[in-house]
Design an enzyme around this catalytic site. Structure first.
Site, PDB file in Angstrom:
ATOM      1  N   SER A  64       4.750   2.768   7.645  1.00  0.00           N
ATOM      2  CA  SER A  64       4.394   1.633   6.797  1.00  0.00           C
ATOM      3  C   SER A  64       5.587   1.142   5.991  1.00  0.00           C
ATOM      4  CB  SER A  64       3.300   2.027   5.813  1.00  0.00           C
ATOM      5  OG  SER A  64       2.128   2.353   6.476  1.00  0.00           O
ATOM      6  N   HIS A  96       0.814  -1.216   0.000  1.00  0.00           N
ATOM      7  CA  HIS A  96       0.000   0.000   0.000  1.00  0.00           C
ATOM      8  C   HIS A  96       0.848   1.266   0.000  1.00  0.00           C
ATOM      9  CE1 HIS A  96       0.557  -0.105   4.463  1.00  0.00           C
ATOM     10  NE2 HIS A  96       0.488   1.194   4.321  1.00  0.00           N
ATOM     11  N   ASP A 154       0.279  -7.633   1.549  1.00  0.00           N
ATOM     12  CA  ASP A 154       0.720  -6.239   1.634  1.00  0.00           C
ATOM     13  C   ASP A 154       2.238  -6.119   1.617  1.00  0.00           C
ATOM     14  OD1 ASP A 154       0.347  -3.537   1.637  1.00  0.00           O
ATOM     15  OD2 ASP A 154      -0.093  -3.355   3.768  1.00  0.00           O
TER      16      ASP A 154
END
Length: 386
Positions: free
Chosen positions: A234, A131, A161
């Protein structure tokens, strides 16, 4: 040991934050409670290399050793792919409906995003979250010394992911070492390095709070940690006390949009496996059997004659698919896969996904009050990246 699941109530929402505007909140996924509308961030840990000789006096020594391997990843609006329209992925839907605007007004660059990553090979291979790179082909990788280099997205896997970026300029980068996430225990010390809110080279520390957390995905097996993880973390690495990567920070649970001490990291064993396959093949291949499943609750179990609601209940079987050819039928309950007990359909999905296509796996099936032994043929579900 039975895995502890993190269940979301119907009103809860999972929010990916990896595509927030540059200069604003970026990267990560958050889980919202029923009590408030919430936005959260995702952060993922990457591999870091630490000298194994000698004894580190404190965390500062460790951070100094792995810091050069942690990078910041910027995705500029013009770098995003223009691909043919199709069904939105889980990541895309979450970004579209739950993404947060930048708090920096005109300085924000619409469509851009910012996250973290870590170098796993001296050639410049970087592991991050899918993402974070969104639909980009090319990204900007900022090293800890401030240099900005171009990176090409080699491939990604939206189901776990995980994504891999190749730095296209320079060589001899400092890589980190992968750690043993399977051997990680609740209570072990960990630290994360990344770029929360765009603040590069930020370090936070804590412990592993739980293992085997599930937050909505078929392949979820998260490590839960209390190290502060926020937007922009992230794709960054979660390190163990020896400076080895044991996870990729990916999501947080939050009632406010900020860190409250409940973060989730993809285990290193899974991230490494997916990243390796992306590098070698440019895509991810998973086993498949062609079935759909439904929850096996107490009432259904009683009607079927089962003493407990343990196992994977098959709702539908794809005509002429691997499961049909193996003799599976709707209403069957798979209790064991390759000798391992299944708790539910999620366990079956993970086990099948990890199985090699073309092989046969022994399964124990409950049908009409009888236990049957079948050989389940595993098909292929190669996920190509485009």
């Amino acid at each position: 040991m039975t895995k502890r699941k993190f269940s979301l109530r119907p009103a809860s929402a999972a929010i990916l934050l990896g595509s927030a505007a540059l200069g604003g909140i970026v990267g990560g996924a958050a889980l919202a409670s029923d009590d408030a509308a919430i936005a959260g961030e995702i952060a993922a840990p990457g591999p870091a290399a630490v000298m194994q000789s000698g004894v580190h006096a404190n965390l500062a020594d460790m951070v100094e050793a792995v810091g050069p391997s942690v990078v910041q990843i910027q995705v500029k609006p013009e770098a995003r792919s223009r691909t043919a329209a199709g069904p939105m992925t889980r990541d895309e839907a979450l970004r579209r409906f739950f993404g947060q605007p930048s708090p920096h007004g005109d300085r924000a660059r619409p469509g851009g995003s910012l996250g973290s990553g870590f170098i796993v090979d001296p050639s410049g291979l970087v592991v991050t979250n899918n993402h974070v790179v969104a639909n980009a082909d090319v990204v900007t990788v900022q090293l800890s010394d401030g240099r900005e280099l171009e990176g090409r997205v080699l491939g990604r896997d939206d189901k776990t992911d995980v994504a891999v970026v190749q730095i296209t300029q320079g060589s001899g980068f400092q890589a980190v070492d992968w750690g043993d996430s399977d051997g990680t225990r609740v209570g072990d010390s960990v630290f994360a390095v990344g770029s929360p809110f765009g603040l590069g080279n930020t370090v936070t520390s804590g412990i592993v709070s739980a293992r085997g957390r599930e937050i909505g995905g078929a392949y979820d097996d998260f490590l839960q940690v209390d190290a502060a993880i926020n937007s922009g973390n992230s794709g960054g690495p979660l390190f163990d006390a020896s400076g080895r990567v044991i996870g990729v920070n990916t999501a947080i649970f939050t009632p406010s949009g900020g860190n409250v001490g409940i973060g989730f990291a993809i285990p290193a064993h899974l991230a490494r496996e997916i990243a390796t396959e992306i590098v070698q093949n440019g895509s991810v291949s998973r086993g498949r059997i062609g079935v759909s499943m439904t929850d096996l609750d107490e009432d259904i179990a009683r009607r079927l004659g089962l003493s407990s609601e343990v196992g994977a209940l098959i709702a539908e079987v794809e005509a002429r698919g691997p499961a049909a050819r193996s003799g599976l039928k709707p209403g069957d309950v798979i209790l064991r896969f390759a000798g391992e007990k299944l708790e539910d359909g999620r366990d079956l999905a993970r086990s099948v996904g990890e199985a090699k296509a073309g092989t046969s796996v022994p399964v124990e099936v409950y049908r009409d009050g009888r236990l049957l032994a079948l050989e389940l043929v595993i098909g292929s579900d190669r996920v190509a990246w485009s």
